[in-house]
Design an enzyme around this catalytic site. Structure first.
Site, PDB file in Angstrom:
ATOM      1  N   CYS A 168      33.063  -1.906  40.712  1.00 60.84           N
ATOM      2  CA  CYS A 168      32.354  -3.075  41.250  1.00 60.84           C
ATOM      3  C   CYS A 168      31.966  -4.086  40.164  1.00 60.84           C
ATOM      4  O   CYS A 168      31.405  -5.138  40.471  1.00 60.84           O
ATOM      5  CB  CYS A 168      31.129  -2.619  42.031  1.00 60.84           C
ATOM      6  N   THR A 275      29.344   8.385  40.258  1.00 61.91           N
ATOM      7  CA  THR A 275      28.935   7.364  41.231  1.00 61.91           C
ATOM      8  C   THR A 275      27.461   6.969  41.157  1.00 61.91           C
ATOM      9  O   THR A 275      27.090   5.917  41.664  1.00 61.91           O
ATOM     10  CB  THR A 275      29.219   7.854  42.672  1.00 61.91           C
ATOM     11  N   HIS A 308      22.172  -6.824  40.719  1.00 62.38           N
ATOM     12  CA  HIS A 308      23.273  -6.119  41.385  1.00 62.38           C
ATOM     13  C   HIS A 308      22.798  -5.707  42.782  1.00 62.38           C
ATOM     14  O   HIS A 308      23.544  -5.839  43.738  1.00 62.38           O
ATOM     15  CB  HIS A 308      23.690  -4.908  40.553  1.00 62.38           C
ATOM     16  N   THR A 312      21.105   0.495  47.772  1.00 60.90           N
ATOM     17  CA  THR A 312      21.179   1.958  47.731  1.00 60.90           C
ATOM     18  C   THR A 312      19.879   2.507  47.156  1.00 60.90           C
ATOM     19  O   THR A 312      19.206   1.835  46.373  1.00 60.90           O
ATOM     20  CB  THR A 312      22.357   2.453  46.863  1.00 60.90           C
ATOM     21  N   GLU A 319      17.865  -0.279  38.520  1.00 60.16           N
ATOM     22  CA  GLU A 319      17.959  -1.647  37.994  1.00 60.16           C
ATOM     23  C   GLU A 319      16.573  -2.243  37.743  1.00 60.16           C
ATOM     24  O   GLU A 319      16.349  -2.885  36.705  1.00 60.16           O
ATOM     25  CB  GLU A 319      18.747  -2.532  38.966  1.00 60.16           C
ATOM     26  N   HIS A 345      28.415  -6.112  50.014  1.00 59.82           N
ATOM     27  CA  HIS A 345      28.896  -5.772  48.674  1.00 59.82           C
ATOM     28  C   HIS A 345      30.407  -5.984  48.619  1.00 59.82           C
ATOM     29  O   HIS A 345      31.164  -5.264  49.266  1.00 59.82           O
ATOM     30  CB  HIS A 345      28.537  -4.319  48.367  1.00 59.82           C
TER      31      HIS A 345
END
Length: 417
Positions: A168, A275, A308, A312, A319, A345
């Site tokens: 991403c 991930t 970002h 989630t 972040e 996204h």
């Protein structure tokens, strides 16, 4: 040894095709209005899927841009990239006939590439008696680097040409590579950005298997809710974004409109998990500190961070922790937003469309909101300004765009007015 003097790099053109607008003008208008791009999936029957909604493009008709023969050769991922690049090139006002085409490159990012083509071709093979009869376009349509090649062919551009792949963060890595090559004097202009078209059966099924997607089917309009206490995953989007990066002196000499300067960039790896982000955001901290150091500014000078912010559970908190660690008390003077709350996204294309959403506040004096933010996560300092639900007017001189990818790839790009 002779000291290397980096050339100044500016943005002189932008183009986009997104779930909330098929041009930059439409995209920006929707961002400011807090328009939601989420709707039930129309591309296939979702009856057996946990997630039945996504941020698809609206009113996109490929026949407007490509003839029948061209459509056979192009996966939607490449189509979107070509459409966005056409707008950006036109917007930049470049006259290629007056340029040295070997000094103009294309660097393009995508996380997955031609997924629909791959899915359809394998399906034809399996359900067609497994006879190995594939289209001659099967391989080239699937390649992640094909969009960069196709854009160069459309304009006869002979400069650096390749693709970047970092999940991403792919298109952000493309922008950073373009920036570095111009800084080093290897090119005058680079067409850069990224595209993605992963709203397919395998795309939705694969991310569902990872438990990465929201399953808020009964209330899909509010499903993408970054930083909200009740978020349950991201919403898949599609589209493309394109920037024209240009050496400053070159831009000045041809009288180009300059949107922003790239002040600095930062890259890092989490070295943690396939991930999941590092829980303390260590890689994000390295990337942001590196971009700020590269720009030679102080933390207190940053006005805006386009996060970002995927919606989630783990990513949003990591972040915010990283931003707190980098900016300390200055964080309360920064407007942080997540435009994924509106676009969903776009995976490998996210960095490109969000770079545009970071650049335009510098020229427009408006910061788009984070929509669907009803109850801020209890683990987030409530004094942090997440720009909830309404755009705000603010003079923005420095804006940061954060992008991260599976595998722990982190990219931070700092734009200056």
């Amino acid at each position: 040894m002779e000291e290397l003097i980096k050339k100044k790099v500016v943005v002189t053109g932008i183009g986009s095709i997104t779930p909330i607008g098929n041009t930059v003008e439409e995209y920006w208008k929707s961002l400011v209005l807090g328009k939601n791009g989420c709707a039930p999936i129309t591309y296939f029957d979702t009856k057996k899927y946990k997630t039945k909604f996504a941020c698809e493009l609206k009113n996109y008709d490929s026949s407007v841009f490509f003839n029948k023969k061209e459509r056979r050769k192009l996966d939607p991922c490449a189509q979107y990239g070509i459409v966005a690049s056409e707008e950006a090139i036109k917007n930049s006002g470049i006259n290629f006939s007056k340029e040295k085409r070997e000094r103009i490159g294309v660097i393009w990012g995508s996380g997955i590439g031609g997924l629909l083509n791959l899915e359809e071709s394998i399906s034809d093979y399996v359900y067609g008696g497994k006879y190995p009869k594939f289209s001659p376009f099967f391989i080239p349509k699937m390649l992640i680097d094909i969009t960069a090649g196709l854009i160069s062919m459309n304009y006869g551009l002979h400069g650096p040409n390749y693709a970047t792949v970092s999940s991403c963060a792919s298109s952000s890595n493309a922008i950073v590579d373009a920036y570095h090559l111009i800084c080093l004097g290897k090119a005058d202009i680079i067409v850069t950005g990224g595209s993605e078209a992963a709203i397919t059966q395998s795309g939705i099924g694969g991310f569902n298997a990872l438990h990465a997607l929201s399953t808020r089917n009964e209330d899909y309009k509010t499903a993408s809710r970054p930083f909200d206490e009740n978020r349950d995953g991201f919403v898949l989007g599609e589209g493309a974004g394109c920037l024209i990066l240009e050496e400053y002196q070159h831009a000045q000499e041809r009288g180009a409109n300059i949107y922003a300067e790239i002040g600095g960039v930062g890259l890092s790896g989490d070295a943690y998990h396939m991930t999941a982000p590092h829980p303390e955001g260590i890689g994000i901290i390295f990337a942001m500190k590196s971009a700020i150091q590269d720009a030679g500014i102080q933390c207190k000078e940053v006005d805006h961070i386009n996060s970002h912010g995927t919606s989630t559970r783990l990513g949003d908190i990591a972040e915010i922790k990283a931003i707190q660690e980098v900016f300390h008390e200055n964080i309360h003077n920064i407007n942080i937003n997540s435009t994924k709350s509106m676009t969903g996204h776009l995976l490998g294309a996210a960095g490109a469309i969000e770079a545009i959403a970071s650049i335009l506040p510098l020229t427009k004096g408006i910061i788009p909101p984070t929509i669907n933010l009803f109850h801020i996560d209890k683990n987030i300092d409530p004094k942090i300004n997440l720009t909830p639900n309404q755009a705000i007017k603010k003079e923005v001189k420095i804006s940061i765009c954060n992008t991260f990818g599976f595998g722990g790839h982190n990219v931070c790009i700092l734009f200056k007015k």
